[in-house]
Design a protein around this motif. Sequence first.
Motif, mmCIF file in Angstrom:
data_model
loop_
_atom_site.group_PDB
_atom_site.id
_atom_site.type_symbol
_atom_site.label_atom_id
_atom_site.label_comp_id
_atom_site.label_asym_id
_atom_site.label_seq_id
_atom_site.Cartn_x
_atom_site.Cartn_y
_atom_site.Cartn_z
ATOM 1 N N ILE A 11 10.047 4.922 -1.176
ATOM 2 C CA ILE A 11 9.316 6.186 -1.191
ATOM 3 C C ILE A 11 8.855 6.431 -2.625
ATOM 4 O O ILE A 11 9.606 6.197 -3.572
ATOM 5 N N GLN A 12 7.619 6.906 -2.786
ATOM 6 C CA GLN A 12 7.074 7.163 -4.118
ATOM 7 C C GLN A 12 6.419 8.536 -4.181
ATOM 8 O O GLN A 12 5.900 9.023 -3.181
ATOM 9 N N GLN A 13 6.430 9.116 -5.370
ATOM 10 C CA GLN A 13 5.688 10.350 -5.649
ATOM 11 C C GLN A 13 4.440 9.958 -6.430
ATOM 12 O O GLN A 13 4.539 9.341 -7.491
ATOM 13 N N LEU A 14 3.284 10.312 -5.912
ATOM 14 C CA LEU A 14 2.013 10.015 -6.570
ATOM 15 C C LEU A 14 1.159 11.272 -6.542
ATOM 16 O O LEU A 14 0.896 11.810 -5.463
ATOM 17 N N SER A 15 0.749 11.721 -7.689
ATOM 18 C CA SER A 15 -0.125 12.893 -7.805
ATOM 19 C C SER A 15 0.385 14.082 -6.995
ATOM 20 O O SER A 15 -0.381 14.780 -6.335
ATOM 21 N N GLY A 16 1.684 14.286 -7.014
ATOM 22 C CA GLY A 16 2.277 15.439 -6.343
ATOM 23 C C GLY A 16 2.479 15.282 -4.848
ATOM 24 O O GLY A 16 2.869 16.232 -4.172
ATOM 25 N N HIS A 17 2.217 14.102 -4.297
ATOM 26 C CA HIS A 17 2.414 13.860 -2.866
ATOM 27 C C HIS A 17 3.493 12.799 -2.685
ATOM 28 O O HIS A 17 3.697 11.943 -3.553
ATOM 29 N N THR A 18 4.144 12.833 -1.536
ATOM 30 C CA THR A 18 5.161 11.841 -1.217
ATOM 31 C C THR A 18 4.524 10.760 -0.352
ATOM 32 O O THR A 18 3.899 11.047 0.670
ATOM 33 N N TYR A 19 4.708 9.531 -0.778
ATOM 34 C CA TYR A 19 4.118 8.381 -0.098
ATOM 35 C C TYR A 19 5.190 7.395 0.331
ATOM 36 O O TYR A 19 6.190 7.208 -0.357
ATOM 37 N N ASP A 20 4.940 6.749 1.464
ATOM 38 C CA ASP A 20 5.731 5.595 1.876
ATOM 39 C C ASP A 20 5.058 4.372 1.275
ATOM 40 O O ASP A 20 3.862 4.140 1.519
ATOM 41 N N LEU B 53 0.859 -1.180 0.000
ATOM 42 C CA LEU B 53 0.000 0.000 0.000
ATOM 43 C C LEU B 53 0.895 1.229 0.000
ATOM 44 O O LEU B 53 2.082 1.150 0.312
ATOM 45 N N CYS B 54 0.311 2.355 -0.354
ATOM 46 C CA CYS B 54 1.022 3.622 -0.276
ATOM 47 C C CYS B 54 0.350 4.488 0.774
ATOM 48 O O CYS B 54 -0.872 4.666 0.743
ATOM 49 N N CYS B 55 1.144 5.010 1.693
ATOM 50 C CA CYS B 55 0.630 5.839 2.772
ATOM 51 C C CYS B 55 1.229 7.238 2.638
ATOM 52 O O CYS B 55 2.458 7.395 2.634
ATOM 53 N N ASP B 56 0.363 8.222 2.517
ATOM 54 C CA ASP B 56 0.806 9.611 2.405
ATOM 55 C C ASP B 56 1.645 9.960 3.628
ATOM 56 O O ASP B 56 1.229 9.716 4.769
ATOM 57 N N GLN B 57 2.822 10.523 3.397
ATOM 58 C CA GLN B 57 3.699 10.876 4.512
ATOM 59 C C GLN B 57 3.084 11.934 5.422
ATOM 60 O O GLN B 57 3.512 12.098 6.560
#
Length: 190
Positions: A172-181, A149-153
């Motif tokens: 760590i991933q960038q999705l739709s302009g947000h940083t996610y774990d 899963l991706c959790c918004d930091q």
Amino acid sequence: MIRQAVPADRKQMAELVYVIFCDMELPLVSRYTKNELLEFVVEAMEDETYRYSETRAIVKEVAGKIAGVAFGYPAADEQAIDNAWKTIAQKHHIAEPSALFTDPETLPNEWYLDSICVAADYRGQGIGKELLASVETTAQQSCYEYIGLCCDQKNPKAKKLYERFGYRVVTIQQLSGHTYDHMQKKLSLS
């Protein structure tokens, strides 16, 4: 009761998808009314391959209402999950963005928890935990070794919940302009 979603749940699930869109600060939220977006999502849900169709949803029903929903799918399905949205975008002349999500979210060979949302009136009652446990069971039954899963930091409360369930940050991933774990949990296959 926790159960597989059915077509009759679409409108209530779309309300929760709208909450997800708002939390993610998707541009569509400022370009279209809530009612327009709900109509688009419900229409896209008619395609069983869609990211938010009932075929990919587990719901918590309380007194006849959908109190929460979790959407997920195998990583191998990621390329096709938004084709329904592209069709809706074309039909309704949604120019930007014609694709809701363009960033890859999944990691190879994982069952992916795309989204989980509990209705405001039902928060704090353990529904998120119930949905998460049910999703893990679905992933195990599908013979996946990992669930991701991706959790918004910017959401440390959610991250703590996932950590209590045994999820660990793997990238760590960038999705739709947000940083996610990107978090994963190894599942026991029996």
